[in-house]
Each structure stands twice: as C-alpha cells, then as structure tokens.
Design a protein around this motif. Structure first.
Motif, PDB file in Angstrom:
ATOM      1  N   ALA A 175       0.835  -1.204   0.000  1.00 24.35           N
ATOM      2  CA  ALA A 175       0.000   0.000   0.000  1.00 24.35           C
ATOM      3  C   ALA A 175       0.868   1.252   0.000  1.00 24.35           C
ATOM      4  O   ALA A 175       1.981   1.268   0.548  1.00 24.35           O
ATOM      5  N   LEU A 176       0.361   2.309  -0.625  1.00 30.43           N
ATOM      6  CA  LEU A 176       1.071   3.579  -0.659  1.00 30.43           C
ATOM      7  C   LEU A 176       0.939   4.271   0.686  1.00 30.43           C
ATOM      8  O   LEU A 176      -0.075   4.160   1.376  1.00 30.43           O
ATOM      9  N   ASP A 177       1.955   5.012   1.054  1.00 35.44           N
ATOM     10  CA  ASP A 177       1.920   5.833   2.263  1.00 35.44           C
ATOM     11  C   ASP A 177       0.996   7.006   1.980  1.00 35.44           C
ATOM     12  O   ASP A 177       1.279   7.843   1.118  1.00 35.44           O
ATOM     13  N   THR A 178      -0.113   7.095   2.699  1.00 35.55           N
ATOM     14  CA  THR A 178      -1.103   8.134   2.420  1.00 35.55           C
ATOM     15  C   THR A 178      -0.590   9.535   2.717  1.00 35.55           C
ATOM     16  O   THR A 178      -1.113  10.510   2.193  1.00 35.55           O
ATOM     17  N   GLY A 179       0.442   9.658   3.527  1.00 33.32           N
ATOM     18  CA  GLY A 179       0.987  10.974   3.849  1.00 33.32           C
ATOM     19  C   GLY A 179       2.006  11.475   2.834  1.00 33.32           C
ATOM     20  O   GLY A 179       2.442  12.622   2.891  1.00 33.32           O
ATOM     21  N   LYS A 180       2.404  10.627   1.922  1.00 35.56           N
ATOM     22  CA  LYS A 180       3.429  10.985   0.940  1.00 35.56           C
ATOM     23  C   LYS A 180       2.765  11.440  -0.359  1.00 35.56           C
ATOM     24  O   LYS A 180       1.877  10.762  -0.860  1.00 35.56           O
ATOM     25  N   PRO A 181       3.188  12.578  -0.943  1.00 32.09           N
ATOM     26  CA  PRO A 181       2.606  13.024  -2.214  1.00 32.09           C
ATOM     27  C   PRO A 181       2.900  12.029  -3.330  1.00 32.09           C
ATOM     28  O   PRO A 181       3.985  11.440  -3.386  1.00 32.09           O
ATOM     29  N   PHE A 182       1.940  11.853  -4.225  1.00 33.26           N
ATOM     30  CA  PHE A 182       2.073  10.898  -5.321  1.00 33.26           C
ATOM     31  C   PHE A 182       3.286  11.207  -6.191  1.00 33.26           C
ATOM     32  O   PHE A 182       3.938  10.308  -6.693  1.00 33.26           O
ATOM     33  N   ARG A 183       3.622  12.483  -6.351  1.00 31.86           N
ATOM     34  CA  ARG A 183       4.751  12.861  -7.204  1.00 31.86           C
ATOM     35  C   ARG A 183       6.083  12.336  -6.670  1.00 31.86           C
ATOM     36  O   ARG A 183       7.064  12.269  -7.392  1.00 31.86           O
ATOM     37  N   ASP A 184       6.119  11.932  -5.385  1.00 32.96           N
ATOM     38  CA  ASP A 184       7.353  11.412  -4.797  1.00 32.96           C
ATOM     39  C   ASP A 184       7.604   9.945  -5.137  1.00 32.96           C
ATOM     40  O   ASP A 184       8.676   9.422  -4.857  1.00 32.96           O
ATOM     41  N   TYR A 185       6.625   9.278  -5.706  1.00 36.04           N
ATOM     42  CA  TYR A 185       6.805   7.885  -6.091  1.00 36.04           C
ATOM     43  C   TYR A 185       7.402   7.804  -7.488  1.00 36.04           C
ATOM     44  O   TYR A 185       7.104   8.624  -8.350  1.00 36.04           O
ATOM     45  N   VAL A 186       8.218   6.787  -7.704  1.00 33.64           N
ATOM     46  CA  VAL A 186       8.822   6.578  -9.015  1.00 33.64           C
ATOM     47  C   VAL A 186       7.930   5.630  -9.794  1.00 33.64           C
ATOM     48  O   VAL A 186       7.521   4.589  -9.278  1.00 33.64           O
ATOM     49  N   THR A 187       7.625   5.994 -11.023  1.00 32.07           N
ATOM     50  CA  THR A 187       6.857   5.110 -11.886  1.00 32.07           C
ATOM     51  C   THR A 187       7.600   4.941 -13.202  1.00 32.07           C
ATOM     52  O   THR A 187       8.267   5.859 -13.671  1.00 32.07           O
ATOM     53  N   ASP A 188       7.517   3.768 -13.738  1.00 33.47           N
ATOM     54  CA  ASP A 188       8.073   3.493 -15.055  1.00 33.47           C
ATOM     55  C   ASP A 188       6.925   3.050 -15.940  1.00 33.47           C
ATOM     56  O   ASP A 188       6.007   2.360 -15.491  1.00 33.47           O
ATOM     57  N   THR A 189       6.995   3.429 -17.187  1.00 36.92           N
ATOM     58  CA  THR A 189       5.991   2.981 -18.142  1.00 36.92           C
ATOM     59  C   THR A 189       6.698   2.364 -19.337  1.00 36.92           C
ATOM     60  O   THR A 189       7.809   2.747 -19.690  1.00 36.92           O
ATOM     61  N   TRP A 190       6.044   1.373 -19.918  1.00 34.92           N
ATOM     62  CA  TRP A 190       6.580   0.705 -21.092  1.00 34.92           C
ATOM     63  C   TRP A 190       5.490   0.644 -22.138  1.00 34.92           C
ATOM     64  O   TRP A 190       4.330   0.393 -21.816  1.00 34.92           O
ATOM     65  N   GLY A 191       5.870   0.833 -23.355  1.00 37.18           N
ATOM     66  CA  GLY A 191       4.917   0.784 -24.455  1.00 37.18           C
ATOM     67  C   GLY A 191       5.589   0.246 -25.697  1.00 37.18           C
ATOM     68  O   GLY A 191       6.632  -0.421 -25.635  1.00 37.18           O
ATOM     69  N   VAL A 192       5.024   0.566 -26.834  1.00 41.94           N
ATOM     70  CA  VAL A 192       5.545   0.100 -28.111  1.00 41.94           C
ATOM     71  C   VAL A 192       6.976   0.608 -28.332  1.00 41.94           C
ATOM     72  O   VAL A 192       7.826  -0.125 -28.841  1.00 41.94           O
ATOM     73  N   ASP A 193       7.246   1.832 -27.911  1.00 42.53           N
ATOM     74  CA  ASP A 193       8.595   2.394 -28.081  1.00 42.53           C
ATOM     75  C   ASP A 193       9.661   1.604 -27.326  1.00 42.53           C
ATOM     76  O   ASP A 193      10.827   1.607 -27.696  1.00 42.53           O
ATOM     77  N   GLN A 194       9.271   0.921 -26.257  1.00 46.16           N
ATOM     78  CA  GLN A 194      10.215   0.122 -25.471  1.00 46.16           C
ATOM     79  C   GLN A 194      10.205  -1.349 -25.882  1.00 46.16           C
ATOM     80  O   GLN A 194      10.921  -2.151 -25.307  1.00 46.16           O
ATOM     81  N   GLY A 195       9.378  -1.722 -26.863  1.00 44.62           N
ATOM     82  CA  GLY A 195       9.404  -3.092 -27.371  1.00 44.62           C
ATOM     83  C   GLY A 195       8.141  -3.901 -27.177  1.00 44.62           C
ATOM     84  O   GLY A 195       8.059  -5.039 -27.639  1.00 44.62           O
ATOM     85  N   LEU A 196       7.138  -3.358 -26.491  1.00 48.19           N
ATOM     86  CA  LEU A 196       5.876  -4.074 -26.366  1.00 48.19           C
ATOM     87  C   LEU A 196       5.271  -4.204 -27.762  1.00 48.19           C
ATOM     88  O   LEU A 196       5.241  -3.230 -28.505  1.00 48.19           O
ATOM     89  N   PRO A 197       4.811  -5.395 -28.171  1.00 55.93           N
ATOM     90  CA  PRO A 197       4.349  -5.574 -29.549  1.00 55.93           C
ATOM     91  C   PRO A 197       3.186  -4.669 -29.939  1.00 55.93           C
ATOM     92  O   PRO A 197       3.076  -4.250 -31.079  1.00 55.93           O
ATOM     93  N   GLN A 198       2.320  -4.374 -28.994  1.00 52.35           N
ATOM     94  CA  GLN A 198       1.118  -3.605 -29.286  1.00 52.35           C
ATOM     95  C   GLN A 198       0.581  -3.075 -27.973  1.00 52.35           C
ATOM     96  O   GLN A 198       0.808  -3.680 -26.928  1.00 52.35           O
TER      97      GLN A 198
END
Length: 196
Positions: free
Chosen positions: A18-41
């Motif tokens: 679970a996320l720490d409710t006291g921490k702003p969402f912008r402080d979390y690291v997120t990675d995204t992957w899509g077609v540009d990173q090699g996902l077929p579709q």
C-alpha cells in the motif's frame, strides 16, 4: 493514454504494498513501457508471471516476455498458430507457458511452441480463459470447459455458452459466459444471469 492503461493493468494484476497516504504521489517513481520500449502492441489482453520472474504479455499482435528491462517478442514467425489476439496466459510450475488465442490453445515448452489440436478437427476455436486446478489445465472454449490431453483439447464440462473466464473457489468452479455466469459444483451446472 495507452501507457496509463498498461500501468493501471499492472497495478491491478500484480500484488503491491500500500502507498503511504501521507506521501505526495509525485514522490513515487513510476516506469511505463509501451511500443517504443518493445511491447508488440498497446492493447494488452493477458498478463502472467512465470516462476523465473519474467512477465508475459499477450497483445492483439503477439506475445512478449519482459525481464524488467527489455521485451522479447514472439510473433507468427516464431509460431504460425500464435495469430492475433492472445486472450489468456498461464505460466505453470513446470516451466511451461499456456497461451490462449483467438485460434486455439498453444503451449510454449523448452523454447518451442506446440499447438494443441481443437476439440473438433480442422475447426479452430478461441481459448479465452486458462486456469490450473487440481493439477490439470482448464481452458475456456466454445463448448464450455476443456482440458489438453495427448495434444488435443477435450471437453470436460459442457456449457450453453463459451467459457470466457474461469475462477476456482472453495464452493466450485465459476465460468463467465455471455450475459451470465455458470457455477459448476458436484457435476451440476447452475446458471446465474448477470444484472441488466
């Protein structure tokens, strides 16, 4: 937008703390992957994780294995039976990957694809759901619920509609159909309509 859907799909499909409710969402690291990173579709229809930790993604144009850094794609060049629309994936403890497609069921074992023959010869039908129950693989098929035996799908439970999803619970096996749900227990099938 497609990356957001993939991120949401991953968040729903994989266990996380679970996320720490006291921490702003912008402080979390997120990675995204899509077609540009090699996902077929970008339309991911199925996700599973194998015992080695690899994530497998079924899309509308093929299959991909993700190691946390890069994607390895599998297409019809690797297995003509892959076709389009990978509908269901199941990684089992025997280092096998079961692949439900719009054309039927495939098995990836020892880096080789094996087509599982349909219940009716020369009449491919979708394998839209996969589940391992009591040591055997179950597949949602046009005739209801099937299992692979000796390289061929065999029906184990007839249903009036194709089984589009499968869920095993203590009270029996549940199969989602078109506008209704089937509860299978003790050899009997109970049909429950979905709310309008």
């Amino acid at each position: 937008m497609a990356r957001l859907w993939l991120l949401l799909l991953l968040a729903v499909s994989l266990p996380v703390a679970a996320l720490d409710t006291g921490k702003p969402f912008r402080d979390y690291v997120t990675d995204t992957w899509g077609v540009d990173q090699g996902l077929p579709q970008i339309s991911v229809l199925a996700i599973t994780q194998d015992p080695a930790g690899y994530l497998w993604f079924g899309t509308q144009t093929g299959l991909a294995r993700f190691d946390g850094v890069r994607f390895v794609r599998y297409t019809q060049r690797d297995a003509p039976e892959l076709g389009n629309n990978i509908l269901a994936l199941l990684a089992d403890d025997d280092d096998r990957l079961w692949i439900g497609t719009a054309q039927g069921l495939l098995l990836l074992e020892d880096q080789r694809f094996h087509a599982i023959a349909p219940t009716v010869a020369d009449h491919p039908a979708p394998a839209s759901a996969l589940l391992k129950l009591d040591g055997r693989i179950l597949a949602g098929c046009a005739e209801g619920i099937c299992t692979p035996r000796e390289g061929k799908l065999q029906r184990v439970q007839a249903l009036p509609d194709p089984a589009l999803s499968l869920l095993a619970r203590g009270d029996g096996l549940w199969a989602g159909g078109q506008g209704r749900v089937f509860h299978i227990a003790g050899g009997k099938v109970r049909t429950l309509p979905l709310p309008a």
